[in-house]
Design a protein around this motif. Structure first.
Motif, PDB file in Angstrom:
ATOM      1  N   GLU A  28       0.836  -1.203   0.000  1.00 29.88           N
ATOM      2  CA  GLU A  28       0.000   0.000   0.000  1.00 29.88           C
ATOM      3  C   GLU A  28       0.871   1.253   0.000  1.00 29.88           C
ATOM      4  O   GLU A  28       0.604   2.211  -0.731  1.00 29.88           O
ATOM      5  N   GLU A  29       1.938   1.245   0.799  1.00 36.42           N
ATOM      6  CA  GLU A  29       2.873   2.385   0.817  1.00 36.42           C
ATOM      7  C   GLU A  29       3.515   2.579  -0.553  1.00 36.42           C
ATOM      8  O   GLU A  29       3.718   3.701  -1.004  1.00 36.42           O
ATOM      9  N   LYS A  30       3.831   1.477  -1.210  1.00 35.57           N
ATOM     10  CA  LYS A  30       4.448   1.539  -2.541  1.00 35.57           C
ATOM     11  C   LYS A  30       3.470   2.145  -3.551  1.00 35.57           C
ATOM     12  O   LYS A  30       3.852   2.938  -4.408  1.00 35.57           O
ATOM     13  N   VAL A  31       2.183   1.806  -3.459  1.00 34.76           N
ATOM     14  CA  VAL A  31       1.173   2.380  -4.344  1.00 34.76           C
ATOM     15  C   VAL A  31       1.059   3.887  -4.093  1.00 34.76           C
ATOM     16  O   VAL A  31       0.991   4.679  -5.037  1.00 34.76           O
ATOM     17  N   ILE A  32       1.078   4.282  -2.837  1.00 35.28           N
ATOM     18  CA  ILE A  32       1.033   5.716  -2.497  1.00 35.28           C
ATOM     19  C   ILE A  32       2.258   6.429  -3.080  1.00 35.28           C
ATOM     20  O   ILE A  32       2.149   7.515  -3.651  1.00 35.28           O
ATOM     21  N   GLN A  33       3.422   5.799  -2.955  1.00 35.34           N
ATOM     22  CA  GLN A  33       4.653   6.355  -3.525  1.00 35.34           C
ATOM     23  C   GLN A  33       4.483   6.539  -5.034  1.00 35.34           C
ATOM     24  O   GLN A  33       4.851   7.575  -5.589  1.00 35.34           O
ATOM     25  N   LEU A  34       3.901   5.555  -5.680  1.00 35.90           N
ATOM     26  CA  LEU A  34       3.685   5.606  -7.121  1.00 35.90           C
ATOM     27  C   LEU A  34       2.733   6.738  -7.507  1.00 35.90           C
ATOM     28  O   LEU A  34       2.987   7.485  -8.459  1.00 35.90           O
TER      29      LEU A  34
END
Length: 144
Positions: A28-34
């Motif tokens: 989820e954090e990676k999606v937010i980063q994206l």
């Protein structure tokens, strides 16, 4: 221009496949980063090509003929980082610069807490440019 839903779905599927070793929370954090990265690129005044975003918190981009890194940071939700590790990342990936970007959801007129954070963590030593990025207003304000 906002990211198209189909492109967003494709990229989140890529994260799910590539980051299978991550917990659901980390994915989820990676999606937010994206999402932060793509919106920042849309709002930035110069053309930026995204090269890499999956393997590290620092996103690798290509801007003005050079490889650069961007780290997005939310004062409300992000934990501490090993700032020295990012300097090693810069050398190892042959990055000309690394940018530090505070991501804000609310309008920010007073940047005192940002400048305090920069001073407390000596960010000006590690980062070539520092910005405050108001996500919903699509405004990028340089601090360094």
């Amino acid at each position: 221009m906002l990211m198209e839903l189909a492109v967003f779905q494709e990229l989140t599927e890529e994260i799910t496949l590539e980051c299978f070793y991550m917990t659901e929370s980390q994915q989820e954090e990676k999606v937010i980063q994206l999402i932060d990265l793509h919106h920042f690129v849309e709002c930035y005044g110069s053309p930026i090509k995204i090269l890499s975003y999956i393997q590290h918190p620092i996103n690798i981009i290509h801007e003005n003929g050079f490889k650069k890194g961007i780290l997005f940071y939310d004062l409300k939700h992000s934990g501490p980082f090993d700032w020295n590790a990012f300097e090693e990342f810069k050398r190892r990936n042959h990055l000309k610069e690394i940018w530090f970007v505070f991501v804000e959801e609310d309008s920010v007129s007073d940047t005192m807490r940002h400048t305090d954070f920069i001073a407390e963590n000596s960010l000006e030593i590690f980062y070539d440019k520092i910005f405050v990025f108001n996500f919903f207003q699509s405004v990028i304000k340089p601090l360094k």
